[in-house]
Design a protein around this motif. Structure first.
Motif: not given
Length: 124
Positions: A76-100
């Motif tokens: 599916k050409n897709t990467v996932y990030l499952q985030m559990n037990s989230l904390k206030s310090e996890d607040t951010a802009v999240y970026y995905c990135a690719a490395r060849f």
């Protein structure tokens, strides 16, 4: 043209969960190690998690180990990030990135392509 598009951000209460997705196009996805990074206001971008090209190897920042899970679906050409037990310090802009064609790295400069980011806000 390579594109990485993140989905799934939003507002969640502390202790809750979110699942981020990053859809890739314009590249041979299975040739790329994939990473997730995040950047909070006034802070530098930091490594969160990464997965190898096959998905058999993963690596996490200590701050998210045991709470976040990175996975990928090469069909599916897709990467996932499952985030559990989230904390206030996890607040951010999240970026995905690719490395060849090379191994996982935690260094942002080691990635070739980046998405535009998705906001995750955790309320306490």
């Amino acid at each position: 043209q390579v594109q990485l598009v993140e989905y799934g951000g939003g507002l969640v209460q502390a202790g809750g969960s979110l699942r981020l997705s990053c859809a890739a196009s314009g590249l041979t996805f299975s040739h790329y190690a994939m990473g997730w990074f995040r950047q909070a206001p006034g802070k530098e971008r930091e490594f969160v998690a990464a997965t190898s090209r096959s998905g058999s190897n993963t690596y996490y920042a200590d701050s998210v180990k045991g709470r976040f899970t990175i996975s990928r679906d090469n069909a599916k050409n897709t990467v996932y990030l499952q985030m559990n037990s989230l904390k206030s310090e996890d607040t951010a802009v999240y970026y995905c990135a690719a490395r060849f064609l090379v191994a996982i790295t935690t260094i942002a400069n080691g990635y070739d392509y980046w998405g535009q980011g998705t906001q995750v806000t955790v309320s306490s």
